[in-house]
Enzyme design. Structure first.
Site, PDB file in Angstrom:
ATOM      1  N   HIS A 104       0.849  -1.190   0.000  1.00 22.75           N
ATOM      2  CA  HIS A 104       0.000   0.000   0.000  1.00 22.75           C
ATOM      3  C   HIS A 104       0.884   1.239   0.000  1.00 22.75           C
ATOM      4  O   HIS A 104       1.920   1.292   0.674  1.00 22.75           O
ATOM      5  CB  HIS A 104      -0.887  -0.010   1.250  1.00 22.75           C
ATOM      6  N   ARG A 258     -16.306   8.343  -4.816  1.00 18.83           N
ATOM      7  CA  ARG A 258     -16.754   7.258  -5.693  1.00 18.83           C
ATOM      8  C   ARG A 258     -16.460   5.914  -5.023  1.00 18.83           C
ATOM      9  O   ARG A 258     -15.296   5.535  -4.846  1.00 18.83           O
ATOM     10  CB  ARG A 258     -16.046   7.362  -7.039  1.00 18.83           C
TER      11      ARG A 258
END
Length: 299
Positions: A104, A258
Site C-alpha cells: 500500500h 466514488r
C-alpha cells in the site's frame, strides 16, 4: 502553497507507477475518469486478473467541499466544518502469488479554510508491506528504502514514522499488526511547505525501488492450494482494517467519494475461518512468530 504544483506531481506519480506495473504484468490498466457531485473528481487506474496482479488499483483524486469530514479533522478538531480541498495518490496491489506481498502507498495533501482566514494545509501518507509467506531479506529491503526516503529530512524521521506506522496499521480487535509496517505520517506542516512537499515527493519516489525488487524475486515462486488458502485468510485482516480503521477509506466514504474507487483497495478473493490457528512449526505460524512482531528491520 502551490496546489497546482502538488496536483501535477501526484498525476505524474500515478502515471509513472502505472506504467511500471503494467510493464511488469504485461497487461494494461483500465482507466476511469470520474467526477464527484459535491466537487472535484479523479482518475482510477485498475488491473484485474493480470499475469501477476489479481487486483492492482492506483487512484488519483482531487476533491473539495464545504465541510471537512470527521476522519480528516480527527487530529485537528478546530477545523471541523471548514471548507476543504484534498488531493492525493493511493494504491493497493494484491498479487496472485502468495509469496509476493500485498503493498500500500498513499501520499496526500489537504487544505482547509474557515471563513476568510488563511488556508491551513498539511501533508500525509506512507507505505507499508503485508506479506503472507515473508522473507527477512524482503523486510529489510523494504524498510531500508523507507529509511532512505526520509533520510534527507533528519535522522529522527524514519524511526518516528516507522513507529507511527506500526501503531496505525494495527487491528485492535485482533491484537495484531496488519503486516510488517513501513512508514506513516500525517498532519505534516512544519517546518515549511517546501520541506513538507519535498518529503512527500520522496516517499512517492521511493515506492517502486522499495517494492519492485521484491516483486521480481518472488513472482515466479511455485505455490499451491495451501498457500492460496492462507493468503485468502490473511487478506481478511486487510479487509477488516480498511473498513474499520483506515482514515483514507473513511474520508472517501464520508466525503461522498466514488465507492468503486475507494473500495478497489479490497482484495478480490478473501476467506474467513472460525477460530483458525496455524500448525505449530508451519510456514504459516512463522508469519506470526517471526514477522508480525515489532522489529527494527532496517538495522
Amino acid at each position: 502553497m502551490d496546489a497546482a504544483a502538488v496536483k501535477q506531481h501526484f498525476l505524474e506519480l500515478q502515471r509513472t507507477i502505472v506504467a511500471r506495473l503494467a510493464g511488469a504484468d504485461g497487461h494494461a490498466f483500465r482507466r476511469d475518469e470520474w467526477t464527484r457531485a459535491q466537487g472535484g473528481g479523479g482518475v482510477s487506474e485498475l488491473l484485474e486478473d493480470g499475469a501477476i496482479f489479481e487486483r492492482a488499483g492506483v487512484n488519483f483524486s482531487h476533491v473539495f467541499g464545504g465541510s471537512l469530514p470527521p476522519s480528516a479533522s480527527a487530529g485537528r478538531p478546530e477545523l471541523a466544518g471548514c471548507s476543504f480541498e484534498a488531493m492525493g495518490v493511493s494504491l493497493v496491489l494484491h498479487p496472485r502469488n502468495p509469496y509476493v506481498p500485498t503493498v500500500h502507498l498513499n501520499v496526500r495533501c489537504f487544505l482547509a479554510q474557515k471563513d476568510r482566514a488563511a488556508p491551513v494545509w498539511w501533508f500525509g501518507g506512507g507505505m507499508d508491506l503485508t506479506p503472507y509467506y515473508p522473507f527477512a531479506e524482503d523486510a529489510r529491503h523494504f524498510h531500508r528504502a523507507c529509511r532512505d526516503a526520509l533520510a534527507p529530512f533528519g535522522a529522527d524521521r524514519y524511526p518516528a514514522c516507522k513507529k507511527w506506522c506500526d501503531e496505525y496499521f494495527y487491528l485492535k480487535h485482533r491484537a495484531e499488526p496488519r503486516g510488517i509496517g513501513g512508514i506513516f505520517f500525517d498532519d505534516l506542516n512544519a517546518p515549511d511547505f517546501a520541506t513538507c512537499f519535498a518529503l512527500t515527493r520522496s516517499v512517492g519516489a521511493h515506492f517502486l525501488p522499495a517494492y519492485a525488487p521484491i516483486l521480481e524475486r518472488r513472482k515466479d515462486l511455485p505455490y499451491g492450494a495451501r498457500e492460496r488458502a492462507f493468503q485468502a485468510y490473511r487478506r481478511g485482516r486487510y479487509v477488516e482494517f480498511n473498513l474499520v480503521y483506515d482514515r483514507g477509506t473513511l474520508f472517501g466514504l464520508q466525503s461522498g467519494g466514488r465507492a468503486e474507487s475507494i473500495l478497489m483497495s479490497l482484495p478480490p478473493r478473501v476467506e474467513w475461518r472460525y477460530d483458525w490457528k496455524p500448525e505449530p512449526g508451519s510456514p504459516e505460524e512463522k508469519l506470526y512468530t517471526d514477522f508480525l512482531v515489532p522489529k527494527d528491520w532496517a538495522d
